[in-house]
Design a protein around this motif. Structure first.
Motif, PDB file in Angstrom:
ATOM      1  N   ALA A  15      49.012 100.974  30.877  1.00 23.58           N
ATOM      2  CA  ALA A  15      47.981 102.130  31.428  1.00 23.58           C
ATOM      3  C   ALA A  15      46.970 102.116  30.391  1.00 23.58           C
ATOM      4  N   PRO A  16      47.027 102.424  29.271  1.00 27.67           N
ATOM      5  CA  PRO A  16      45.508 102.131  28.164  1.00 27.67           C
ATOM      6  C   PRO A  16      45.428 100.953  28.354  1.00 27.67           C
ATOM      7  N   ALA A  17      45.935  99.432  29.160  1.00 24.90           N
ATOM      8  CA  ALA A  17      44.935  98.352  29.326  1.00 24.90           C
ATOM      9  C   ALA A  17      44.378  98.192  29.693  1.00 24.90           C
ATOM     10  N   ALA A  18      44.506  99.256  31.790  1.00 23.60           N
ATOM     11  CA  ALA A  18      43.793  99.440  32.070  1.00 23.60           C
ATOM     12  C   ALA A  18      42.456 100.572  32.384  1.00 23.60           C
ATOM     13  N   ALA A  19      42.907 100.933  31.348  1.00 27.14           N
ATOM     14  CA  ALA A  19      41.711 102.614  31.101  1.00 27.14           C
ATOM     15  C   ALA A  19      40.601 102.113  30.539  1.00 27.14           C
ATOM     16  N   GLN A  20      41.634 100.572  29.233  1.00 30.97           N
ATOM     17  CA  GLN A  20      40.188  99.780  28.522  1.00 30.97           C
ATOM     18  C   GLN A  20      39.598  99.588  30.073  1.00 30.97           C
ATOM     19  N   SER A  21      40.190  98.679  30.640  1.00 33.35           N
ATOM     20  CA  SER A  21      38.814  97.695  31.630  1.00 33.35           C
ATOM     21  C   SER A  21      37.942  98.548  32.681  1.00 33.35           C
ATOM     22  N   GLN A  22      38.784  99.574  33.273  1.00 35.43           N
ATOM     23  CA  GLN A  22      37.947 100.346  33.298  1.00 35.43           C
ATOM     24  C   GLN A  22      36.995 101.346  33.049  1.00 35.43           C
ATOM     25  N   GLN A  23      36.852 101.853  31.722  1.00 36.97           N
ATOM     26  CA  GLN A  23      35.625 101.668  30.004  1.00 36.97           C
ATOM     27  C   GLN A  23      34.631 100.664  29.916  1.00 36.97           C
ATOM     28  N   ASP A  27      31.272 101.295  30.770  1.00 34.58           N
ATOM     29  CA  ASP A  27      29.719 100.944  29.463  1.00 34.58           C
ATOM     30  C   ASP A  27      29.022  99.558  30.548  1.00 34.58           C
ATOM     31  N   ALA A  28      29.601  98.883  30.648  1.00 33.18           N
ATOM     32  CA  ALA A  28      28.179  97.599  31.300  1.00 33.18           C
ATOM     33  C   ALA A  28      27.700  97.839  32.547  1.00 33.18           C
ATOM     34  N   ARG A  29      28.114  98.654  33.009  1.00 33.77           N
ATOM     35  CA  ARG A  29      27.301  99.141  34.028  1.00 33.77           C
ATOM     36  C   ARG A  29      26.114 100.471  33.625  1.00 33.77           C
ATOM     37  N   TYR A  30      26.822 100.935  32.347  1.00 30.98           N
ATOM     38  CA  TYR A  30      25.539 102.409  31.573  1.00 30.98           C
ATOM     39  C   TYR A  30      25.184 100.982  30.984  1.00 30.98           C
ATOM     40  N   ASP A  31      24.948  99.744  30.447  1.00 30.79           N
ATOM     41  CA  ASP A  31      23.853  99.059  29.962  1.00 30.79           C
ATOM     42  C   ASP A  31      23.022  98.962  31.275  1.00 30.79           C
ATOM     43  N   ARG A  32      23.222  98.866  31.952  1.00 33.09           N
ATOM     44  CA  ARG A  32      21.857  98.013  32.948  1.00 33.09           C
ATOM     45  C   ARG A  32      21.492  99.249  33.547  1.00 33.09           C
ATOM     46  N   ALA A  33      22.023 100.256  33.225  1.00 34.14           N
ATOM     47  CA  ALA A  33      21.103 100.980  34.039  1.00 34.14           C
ATOM     48  C   ALA A  33      20.434 101.593  32.923  1.00 34.14           C
ATOM     49  N   GLN A  71      17.247  95.495  21.256  1.00 36.55           N
ATOM     50  CA  GLN A  71      18.549  95.853  21.064  1.00 36.55           C
ATOM     51  C   GLN A  71      19.630  95.235  21.742  1.00 36.55           C
ATOM     52  N   ALA A  72      20.634  94.827  21.296  1.00 38.76           N
ATOM     53  CA  ALA A  72      21.122  94.409  21.750  1.00 38.76           C
ATOM     54  C   ALA A  72      23.179  95.787  22.465  1.00 38.76           C
ATOM     55  N   PRO A  73      22.897  96.008  24.345  1.00 39.04           N
ATOM     56  CA  PRO A  73      23.545  94.865  24.554  1.00 39.04           C
ATOM     57  C   PRO A  73      21.780  94.250  25.387  1.00 39.04           C
ATOM     58  N   LEU A  74      21.100  95.227  25.901  1.00 41.00           N
ATOM     59  CA  LEU A  74      19.890  95.013  26.857  1.00 41.00           C
ATOM     60  C   LEU A  74      18.932  94.163  26.298  1.00 41.00           C
TER      61      LEU A  74
END
Length: 450
Positions: A15-23, A27-33, A71-74
């Motif tokens: 469960a934590p691993a899946a939650a981490q992967s989802q987060q 975060d990667a999608r938010y960074d692109r936005a 700035q990273a990761p942008l």
């Protein structure tokens, strides 16, 4: 029983691993936005604000300077995102669009003339205005000529290289003394009349607008800034002075208070800056935060209807400067201002003249220069002190102790030396990880002026 225990243990770890992967994916999608918002706003601001005052910037030039070394990761995302620029029948930019995800609309930055560019919230498209906007040309532009063999030329050329900061990228340097520009040097595509984003130099401009409101009798720095939800909210004790001195006592989530949702996400000033909780008594702790400046300028925002920000800047002589607002009209005076090097000289000149215009008209209160350049209360660690919206160079060896300055991200500096009647402006697009030694450069310029 053993099998049940093993299954339960597997679920606990999964469960934590899946939650981490989802987060991580979120975060990667938010960074692109955010990267798309960054690119849209920078392209719009750099090109449209330059065109408004008769200057030209190309997308390629903006990509080379404003969109490189960020700035990273942008930094690893921004230049891979496709953009388009819509120009109306009058030849004026309507908006810049940047695509970032196949299943989501582009990010849009809309141009609004004197109010500059505003980043739309994620998912929102701007209306098309078809506006025709007047262009302003600095009166000095027609008679401008490059100085030759001046006392400071070697220092300015050194600033264009690595002497004052390995890896730094200077776009323009200009020195003013005793009612005249001594010398100016710029990189290709820049110059004294080309605006760049001021970043946090805008905080000193915000403090100046507060001072102008105080001089008109419309504000008091000792008054409550109006924060909090009710009269008994402890945040009501936060004054405009606390905010200008970065001493509100409010929480901020990162050092320097990045405010990415406002700067690049399309949030408004009210959404992002007004409601942070109090964790220290006002006036007890220094915490550099964009939110404090944003709320200091919000405290005088009622006066902007009678005294528009653009008109106040033109009064100073800053005709090539654009103060941008969020999409709802809240001025982002912690960072989002575009100004020319010559305009920043005129800004410094106002302080050399004790808050008076060249014709003698006073627009800042008597004593305001001393107020903004005097430390009071908690101070930051390091070489530089802090006044009210300005950094202090009173601890820097070899620099007159009355020197104060406006500092901004990526190497924006306006150094004011009243005892020498000197203003030094350095503009840059320094990559993350590099830096420019403004104290050493100031010493070099002042020594050369002797």
């Amino acid at each position: 029983m053993i099998r049940t225990a093993l299954a339960a243990a597997t679920l606990l770890f999964a469960a934590p691993a899946a939650a981490q992967s989802q987060q991580e994916a979120l975060d990667a999608r938010y960074d692109r936005a955010l990267a798309a918002g960054y690119k849209a706003l920078m392209l719009c601001g750099a090109i449209a604000n330059a065109e408004r005052i008769g200057q030209d910037r190309s997308p390629e030039h903006v990509a080379q300077w404003e969109l490189t070394g960020i700035q990273a990761p942008l930094n690893s995302i921004v230049n891979g995102l496709p953009h388009s620029i819509r120009v109306n029948a009058s030849g004026v930019i309507d908006y810049v669009a940047v695509d970032w995800a196949e299943d989501s609309p582009a990010r849009f930055a809309r141009y609004r003339g004197e109010a500059g560019c505003a980043l739309m919230p994620m998912g929102m498209q701007p209306s098309v205005t078809g506006h025709e906007l007047p262009r302003y040309r600095d009166a000095v532009m027609a008679n401008w000529h490059t100085k030759v063999r001046t006392p400071v030329r070697s220092e300015l050329l050194a600033a264009m290289g690595d002497r004052y900061g390995k890896g730094s990228r200077t776009t323009s340097v200009i020195v003013y003394r005793a009612d005249d520009v001594v010398d100016e040097v710029s990189a290709d595509g820049f110059g004294p009349f080309v605006p760049q984003r001021t970043w946090s130099v805008a905080k000193s401009l915000a403090a100046t607008l507060v001072g102008m409101a105080v001089h008109r009798g419309e504000a008091e720095v000792t008054a409550s800034a109006g924060l909090g939800e009710s009269a008994d909210d402890p945040r009501r004790a936060i004054t405009v002075d606390h905010l200008l001195r970065m001493a509100s006592g409010r929480y901020s989530d990162t050092p320097g208070n990045r405010t990415d949702p406002l700067y690049f996400g399309g949030a408004t000033v009210g959404e992002s800056a007004a409601h942070w909780p109090l964790i220290h008594s006002p006036g007890s702790v220094f915490r550099y935060a964009n939110n404090d400046t944003l709320m200091a300028s919000a405290a005088i925002s009622a006066s902007f209807e009678r005294y528009p920000v653009a008109e106040q800047l033109r009064l100073i002589g800053m005709t090539g400067t654009t103060a941008e607002a969020d999409w709802q009209g809240g001025y982002v005076l912690s960072s989002q201002v575009w100004a020319t090097p010559l305009d920043l000289v005129r800004f410094g000149q106002l302080y050399l003249n004790d808050g008076k215009l060249p014709d003698g008209t006073r627009i800042l209160p008597e004593g305001w220069v001393q107020y903004v350049s005097t430390p009071s209360g908690p101070q930051p660690q390091g070489e530089f002190g802090y006044g009210a919206g300005f950094w202090l160079m009173n601890k820097s060896d070899g620099i007159p102790p009355d020197t104060f300055a406006a500092f901004g991200n990526r190497g924006q500096y306006v150094v004011i030396v009243p005892s020498r009647n000197v203003v030094i402006v350095r503009r840059g697009e320094d990559p993350v990880g590099s830096g420019f030694d403004i104290a050493a450069f100031t010493r070099g310029v002042l020594a050369a002026l002797n």
